[in-house]
Design a protein around this motif. Structure first.
Motif, short mmCIF file in Angstrom:
data_model
loop_
_atom_site.label_atom_id
_atom_site.label_comp_id
_atom_site.label_asym_id
_atom_site.label_seq_id
_atom_site.Cartn_x
_atom_site.Cartn_y
_atom_site.Cartn_z
N ASP A 296 -8.26 -4.20 3.06
CA ASP A 296 -8.20 -4.67 1.68
C ASP A 296 -8.33 -3.48 0.75
O ASP A 296 -9.22 -2.65 0.91
CB ASP A 296 -9.30 -5.69 1.40
CG ASP A 296 -9.03 -6.49 0.13
OD1 ASP A 296 -8.97 -5.88 -0.95
OD2 ASP A 296 -8.87 -7.72 0.24
N CYS A 297 -7.44 -3.38 -0.23
CA CYS A 297 -7.43 -2.25 -1.16
C CYS A 297 -8.22 -2.50 -2.44
O CYS A 297 -8.51 -1.55 -3.17
CB CYS A 297 -5.98 -1.93 -1.57
SG CYS A 297 -4.99 -1.16 -0.26
N ARG A 298 -8.54 -3.74 -2.73
CA ARG A 298 -9.16 -4.05 -4.02
C ARG A 298 -10.52 -3.38 -4.14
O ARG A 298 -11.39 -3.58 -3.31
CB ARG A 298 -9.31 -5.56 -4.19
CG ARG A 298 -7.99 -6.31 -4.31
CD ARG A 298 -8.23 -7.80 -4.30
NE ARG A 298 -8.74 -8.24 -2.99
CZ ARG A 298 -9.16 -9.48 -2.75
NH1 ARG A 298 -9.17 -10.39 -3.72
NH2 ARG A 298 -9.60 -9.81 -1.55
N GLY B 32 0.28 3.54 1.45
CA GLY B 32 0.46 4.12 0.12
C GLY B 32 -0.06 5.53 0.05
O GLY B 32 -0.81 6.00 0.92
N CYS C 189 -3.02 2.40 -3.43
CA CYS C 189 -3.26 1.74 -2.15
C CYS C 189 -2.60 0.38 -2.12
O CYS C 189 -2.59 -0.35 -3.12
CB CYS C 189 -4.77 1.57 -1.92
SG CYS C 189 -5.20 0.77 -0.36
N GLU C 190 -2.02 0.04 -0.98
CA GLU C 190 -1.49 -1.29 -0.74
C GLU C 190 -1.74 -1.64 0.72
O GLU C 190 -2.10 -0.78 1.52
CB GLU C 190 0.00 -1.35 -1.06
CG GLU C 190 0.84 -0.39 -0.23
CD GLU C 190 2.31 -0.41 -0.62
OE1 GLU C 190 2.69 -1.28 -1.42
OE2 GLU C 190 3.06 0.45 -0.13
N GLN D 219 -4.42 7.12 3.24
CA GLN D 219 -5.54 6.35 2.72
C GLN D 219 -6.87 6.74 3.39
O GLN D 219 -7.93 6.57 2.79
CB GLN D 219 -5.29 4.85 2.90
CG GLN D 219 -4.18 4.31 2.02
CD GLN D 219 -4.46 4.54 0.54
OE1 GLN D 219 -5.59 4.40 0.08
NE2 GLN D 219 -3.42 4.90 -0.20
#
Length: 373
Positions: free
Chosen positions: A173-175, A201, A206-207, A257
């Motif tokens: 998860d990127c959030r 990404g 980030c994705e 990432q």
């Protein structure tokens, strides 16, 4: 089964807090094949900085994997993998019990090959219980083989259910506001890959991506974690593949990432499938750890392979390499072949690895002399 990124709450245990308050480890531990002292497990503690709150213990299970992550401030624990059949009884359970741990907060199977989950049911039989079992999303191995007998995954799942463990699926998860898996307030764990899902990404963006993987691509489905404690950063990815031997290049998908790390646990025991050039050039670790075995089944696989070790050695400066065993394959100049557990101990600013003292820093600021002494 739940699907969240965060497990249960903080629970402190008096016997663990007594353990971490002592200047030296004092509990006996059953080493591979003989009785030894827990000083073999945590022998580097006498040389650690005054404040050290995270321990990562790479247990010597030969040709397999078992890694204990312990936050000494919260007394929370995560065991990643449990070795092969027999290792849970001979190595992993005695090591946990020597540390005063009879209940794990989390267990994670990086993937479901026998050398990673074969010892799990033996932990339960030895009296070690587990609160939360972390699972990858998507395809799982068949519980029953074509003959109707339990598979290794079936035995693992039955043991988890027998002890009443909560099953939780981990997904990347990127959030930034999404809760991460934590061992207390100081140790943050981010999921980089799980079941074909992965962070993607460039740096600063980030994705989450997903690869469509054949059901037999077990290694490519490995769960990969970024573990952070203060400024210290560590990566572990089970048997995550890097594109070698026609495998899926999962390492390249997550590399940007993940970024720079202090310690890298080499994927897939130094196999040709992993430790790709893109991956190591992006992560640029100061120290690498290799879990590998002598003899036995490794006479067939001949790990570690020379090509991944050469890619690691081509970094400037080249990382230090710590191996649980010599293995049956390639060699690395100056490697520390420990023939015992490999222990990383950090306070978030500096760290030791089996007594060698290292400084946490960005690789771009590193001198050619390296950061360890």
């Amino acid at each position: 089964m739940s699907r969240v990124l965060l497990g249960g709450g903080v629970r402190r245990r008096v016997f663990r807090l007594l353990l971490v308050s002592l200047p030296f480890p004092v509990f006996p531990v059953m080493a591979r094949g003989a009785l030894a002292w827990a000083a073999l497990l945590l022998g580097c503690l006498a040389m650690t900085p005054a404040r050290a709150d995270l321990r990562i213990l790479h247990l010597d299970v030969g040709m397999g994997d078992a890694t204990l992550v312990l936050d000494t401030g919260s007394a929370q624990s995560l065991l990643i993998d449990a070795g092969n059949r027999g290792d849970g009884r001979r190595v992993v359970a005695p090591a946990l019990i020597a540390l005063g741990i009879d209940r794990l907060d989390y267990f994670l199977a990086s993937h479901y090959d026998a050398d990673h989950i074969g010892g799990f049911d033996e932990l339960i039989e030895a009296g070690v219980s587990v609160e939360t079992v972390l699972e990858r999303p998507g395809i799982k191995p068949e519980v029953l083989s074509p003959t109707g007998r339990d598979t290794q995954y079936g035995e693992y799942l039955a043991a988890a259910r027998a002890v009443g463990a909560r099953l939780v699926e981990l997904i990347p998860d990127c959030r930034p506001d999404h809760p991460q898996l934590r061992l207390g307030s100081d140790t943050r764990i981010q999921v980089a890959a799980a079941g074909g899902w992965h962070l993607a990404g460039d740096i600063g963006f980030c994705e989450v991506g997903e690869q469509s993987l054949h059901p037999r691509r077990e290694n490519a489905r490995s769960v990969a974690l970024i573990i952070e404690h203060g400024r210290f950063r560590y990566f572990t990815g089970g048997d995550l593949t890097g594109g070698g031997a026609r495998s899926v290049p999962m390492e390249a998908f997550v590399a940007a990432q993940v970024g720079n790390v202090d310690v890298l646990k080499l994927n897939h025991h130094g196999s040709d499938t992993s430790t790709s050039d893109t991956f190591v050039q992006t992560l640029r670790p100061e120290v690498a750890v290799l879990s590998v075995g002598d003899g036995g089944v490794n006479l067939r696989y001949r790990l570690p392979r020379q090509a991944p070790l050469d890619r690691l050695a081509q970094l400037s400066p080249a990382p230090l390499l710590f191996q649980t065993r010599q293995g049956e394959g390639g060699s690395y100049l100056g490697a520390y072949v420990e023939n015992r557990h490999i222990v990383v101990h950090t306070d978030g600013e500096s760290y030791t690895i089996n007594g060698l003292i290292c400084v946490v820093d960005e690789r771009t600021q590193a001198s050619e002399g390296g950061h360890c002494r």
